[in-house]
Design a protein around this motif. Sequence first.
Motif, PDB file in Angstrom:
ATOM      1  N   THR A 160       1.007  -1.271  -0.085  1.00 56.81           N
ATOM      2  CA  THR A 160       0.053   0.061  -0.018  1.00 56.81           C
ATOM      3  C   THR A 160       0.887   1.259  -0.076  1.00 56.81           C
ATOM      4  N   ALA A 161       0.372   2.485  -0.304  1.00 57.43           N
ATOM      5  CA  ALA A 161       0.964   3.788  -0.344  1.00 57.43           C
ATOM      6  C   ALA A 161       1.679   3.966   1.135  1.00 57.43           C
ATOM      7  N   ALA A 162       2.697   4.769   1.200  1.00 50.54           N
ATOM      8  CA  ALA A 162       3.316   5.329   2.349  1.00 50.54           C
ATOM      9  C   ALA A 162       2.286   6.516   2.610  1.00 50.54           C
ATOM     10  N   GLU A 163       1.466   6.331   3.674  1.00 47.06           N
ATOM     11  CA  GLU A 163       0.471   7.252   3.981  1.00 47.06           C
ATOM     12  C   GLU A 163       1.121   8.082   5.073  1.00 47.06           C
ATOM     13  N   GLY A 164       1.198   9.266   5.131  1.00 44.94           N
ATOM     14  CA  GLY A 164       1.490   9.965   6.241  1.00 44.94           C
ATOM     15  C   GLY A 164       1.054  11.367   6.307  1.00 44.94           C
ATOM     16  N   ARG A 165       0.765  11.848   7.522  1.00 46.96           N
ATOM     17  CA  ARG A 165       0.103  13.227   7.783  1.00 46.96           C
ATOM     18  C   ARG A 165       0.917  13.947   8.724  1.00 46.96           C
ATOM     19  N   VAL A 166       1.116  15.184   8.467  1.00 43.73           N
ATOM     20  CA  VAL A 166       1.844  16.143   9.423  1.00 43.73           C
ATOM     21  C   VAL A 166       0.613  16.956  10.094  1.00 43.73           C
ATOM     22  N   VAL A 167       0.190  16.780  11.025  1.00 42.59           N
ATOM     23  CA  VAL A 167      -0.928  17.804  11.943  1.00 42.59           C
ATOM     24  C   VAL A 167      -0.384  18.699  12.643  1.00 42.59           C
ATOM     25  N   LEU A 168      -0.554  19.925  12.248  1.00 44.36           N
ATOM     26  CA  LEU A 168      -0.310  21.124  12.898  1.00 44.36           C
ATOM     27  C   LEU A 168      -1.165  21.373  14.118  1.00 44.36           C
ATOM     28  N   THR A 169      -0.566  21.591  15.109  1.00 45.61           N
ATOM     29  CA  THR A 169      -1.178  22.062  16.330  1.00 45.61           C
ATOM     30  C   THR A 169      -0.613  23.342  17.107  1.00 45.61           C
ATOM     31  N   SER A 170      -1.578  24.083  17.666  1.00 43.87           N
ATOM     32  CA  SER A 170      -1.323  25.125  18.583  1.00 43.87           C
ATOM     33  C   SER A 170      -0.570  24.857  19.882  1.00 43.87           C
ATOM     34  N   HIS A 171       0.060  25.713  20.480  1.00 43.89           N
ATOM     35  CA  HIS A 171       0.921  25.625  21.750  1.00 43.89           C
ATOM     36  C   HIS A 171       0.791  26.644  22.684  1.00 43.89           C
ATOM     37  N   PRO A 172       0.418  26.151  24.013  1.00 34.58           N
ATOM     38  CA  PRO A 172       0.137  26.964  24.905  1.00 34.58           C
ATOM     39  C   PRO A 172       1.345  27.789  25.536  1.00 34.58           C
ATOM     40  N   THR A 173       2.603  27.343  25.178  1.00 35.67           N
ATOM     41  CA  THR A 173       3.904  28.054  25.480  1.00 35.67           C
ATOM     42  C   THR A 173       4.612  28.551  24.116  1.00 35.67           C
ATOM     43  N   GLU A 174       3.839  28.859  23.084  1.00 32.76           N
ATOM     44  CA  GLU A 174       4.572  29.247  21.992  1.00 32.76           C
ATOM     45  C   GLU A 174       4.353  30.735  22.238  1.00 32.76           C
TER      46      GLU A 174
ATOM     47  N   ALA B  84      -8.480  32.405  16.583  1.00 29.63           N
ATOM     48  CA  ALA B  84      -8.211  32.750  14.922  1.00 29.63           C
ATOM     49  C   ALA B  84      -6.561  33.060  14.833  1.00 29.63           C
ATOM     50  N   ASP B  85      -6.169  33.804  15.872  1.00 28.15           N
ATOM     51  CA  ASP B  85      -4.694  34.169  15.670  1.00 28.15           C
ATOM     52  C   ASP B  85      -3.785  33.035  15.367  1.00 28.15           C
ATOM     53  N   GLU B  86      -3.916  31.801  16.191  1.00 26.84           N
ATOM     54  CA  GLU B  86      -3.413  30.483  16.100  1.00 26.84           C
ATOM     55  C   GLU B  86      -3.466  29.903  14.866  1.00 26.84           C
ATOM     56  N   VAL B  87      -5.124  29.973  14.340  1.00 28.33           N
ATOM     57  CA  VAL B  87      -5.409  29.438  12.977  1.00 28.33           C
ATOM     58  C   VAL B  87      -4.514  30.015  11.696  1.00 28.33           C
ATOM     59  N   GLU B  88      -4.668  31.306  11.995  1.00 29.11           N
ATOM     60  CA  GLU B  88      -3.817  32.107  10.713  1.00 29.11           C
ATOM     61  C   GLU B  88      -2.367  31.735  10.801  1.00 29.11           C
ATOM     62  N   LEU B  89      -1.760  31.313  12.158  1.00 26.33           N
ATOM     63  CA  LEU B  89      -0.545  31.163  12.130  1.00 26.33           C
ATOM     64  C   LEU B  89       0.036  29.828  11.331  1.00 26.33           C
TER      65      LEU B  89
END
Length: 852
Positions: free
Chosen positions: A122-136, A186-191
């Motif tokens: 099967t295909a090499a299926e990968g996903r990079v999942v972006l997450t926000s960060h309370p200490t960023e 919304a700020d974190e979404v935009e980042l």
Amino acid sequence: MTNSFLTPLWKSYWTQLQPLLDLVVQEEESCNIVGEAHDWLNLATSLRLREEPFEIHSRTKDVAIDGSVVRYLTERLRLQNLAEDLHRLSIIAGTSSEPLRGSVAALRQRLVNQPITSPATTAAEGRVVLTSHPTESTRRTILQHMKKLGLLLQQPRSISNDLEIREALRAIWRTPSQRTTRPTVADEVELGLYYIRESLFDMLPQVTSEIESLVSPQHLPAVDWKIESWIGGDRDGHPYVDAQVTQWTLNRHREVARELYSERLSRLEHVLTSHTRYLHHQDRIRDWLETQSLQMPDAYAKLKDRYPQEPLRQVVGLINERLRQEHYRDTQSLYDDIVLLEEAWSPHVNRRPPLLSLLSRQVKTFGTHLASLDIRQHSRVHHEALVEIFGESYERATESEKLAILNQAFDNPPAFHPESASSLELQSTFRVIAEAQQLSGPDSVSHYLISMVHGASDLVGVLLLLRILVPEVVVDIIPVIETLNDLERCPKIMAEAYQIPAWRNHVHQRGDYLEVMLGYSDSTKDAGMLTASWAIFQAADSLSRWAQHQGIRLGFFHGRGGALGRGGGPTSYAIMGQPYASLRHRFRVTQQGEVLSQKFLLPDLAHRSLELMTTAHVEALLYPSSDPGPKVWTLFNQLAHRALIQYRSLIDARNFWEYFLDVTPIREMAALNWGSRPSWREKFDWGDLRAIPWVFSWTQNRTLLPGWYGAGTALSSLPDSYAQLQELYRVWPFWHTLVHNMELALVKADLHVAEAYQNLTTPSLKALFWPAIQEEYLRLKEAVLRITGHQELLDDQITLKEVIAWRNPMVDPLNYLQIETLDAYRSTGNEDYLPILAQTMEGIALGLRNTG
């Protein structure tokens, strides 16, 4: 120190930047900020050379002056990081005869020299999942300035170039580095969208295309990596993420997707200028244009008048118009139209314009929804809704009784009219998912994650709620397995859910696919790094075996943080260290916080970071390592158990919580305007403290305790096992990666500086805990050196070792300023000190290139 890292090119970046920064600060500030800062640097250097401890002397005379000194020291570290990143790019662009580790060129070389041992089906299926960060803490405005500065530094040096760099530095200095209010969701979404727009949208399709060109389809059908996100969808303990915010986030995803495609199509309109007679499939083009002429007559007429002999320009213009009018309701219809352009231009792939081929790949990768949005909610919310449906008897029911109630309800789903605020919000969220899938297809929201899953009823209950409230919605229902106990019970939980007919049918509807998220953060906070890492490996292995027996395709979502105490370390190493069976289906991994800017701010760095991840995934599939036998499992069970006892003996010790609050800035962090998510779920205590600020706090005081504590005792307690552990370090990727991460944590930690934080607690608490921490550190250091065979830590990674050795002392003055400021704030309560504390935290995080 050798010159393997401090090459002339690297030094030229730093020597170019430092005097310009000093000049700008001297021009902008009336006080001698640079001189004050160098006094602190000299003090820190002197203390380190003489091995003398830092003592609090209330050197913080003036809040404004000290704030600027801290800002200057922070910007030095920010620029140093940029210089290091640009050096990495110079290595990537170099002409060495040996390919870089993890590069497409290295994969090509291995494919030539070593036969594939396990062709992938099967295909090499990968996903990079972006997450926000309370200490960023770094503002997006600063990141944008840094990107511009990085691009300027990559240009040939000249007088005009130096002037531009100086003024870019001036803009950075004049820009407030700290927020006066917390960022919104919304700020974190935009980042997150910023990283997609600026680098990921182009770089990920390029990387996957390069890898696919190397591997025969017989050996690997495809490389299918995508970008996903849970910023704006993760509502677990986040009071500011609700249905309205999620709806807005999904709308922004679609808007940005349209903008990005529109930009590419506008450029493509000036590329596909062929006369009709050179084109293939002219009848298909004619039919397509005729259909669109009926739907968009005005746009069609304008384009036909403008390009009477160039039908593909007409097609491109109409595709763009269809995007603007939101005619594309799913990815496939847009992709079919791009394929029409490709096939009409040439049946030969290598004769198509690169911009067109890239666009085709971008549509496959990002779709009309841009990034699939994960929805995450705490299991407690679903439980409360089920109690509303079934009454208090469900609240009192055992796990088996709950499953029986739920199983019976699928035959005749009960009516549900939510009344509580949480259930009404849950209903609204489900409706947002349904609308998103209708507008942009099922991939727009395809994952519903449940935090703190303790039993099969937590899964089956969500399926029933979906059936009752939005039966048209079909999503992967994913348990987030976070605690040590739940990691050990996870196979049992999944097996019990699979006994329920409705759940089995649901899995079958999803193509016999299931997914489990393995939480590194809470498990490491709960059990310590070594124990949690082994528990996660065991869970992945056991679940994979169970799924294979059931004929299920099981994917894994790895919730890794950037810090070593939260599953951090090189992602490519982590991929190679997984059980082989767990990589055969979809592999998802989080990327968050400072990791996003380190990996994805500059396009070329994004290419390299994505290249490392994807090639590691492909290599792990094509050249799998053998998993350990029973004797190794027995050994690691012993190690994990002993490490757990040592770790918990510290965490559970009487007065440890008080000690933790004293020697870290955790209390003060709660008052800062950083992430939108609170650091605590509900209460200010150990149980509700999130793993990210837990790790962040120990990173700030340079102890990095969550990244190593407990492992030293475990390893030293089994001295007869060292020969076996040394061999496993050489041949087993999991153990090699884990040892590397512990070694890295030991190098990044600095007990000389950490000891200074002991001035913030009482002598009795220091005597109770600090010696034990020091002894455990030394035990692990000795064990790691024996296992690796190194004379010093990181002897096999000279570049990394020298980077850390150069950077760490530059962080010292920020730590000392933080200690002084913490002492002043705690003794006076003067909130004017909080912005300075925030700046020290940002600077230290930049210096260690880790937040939490």
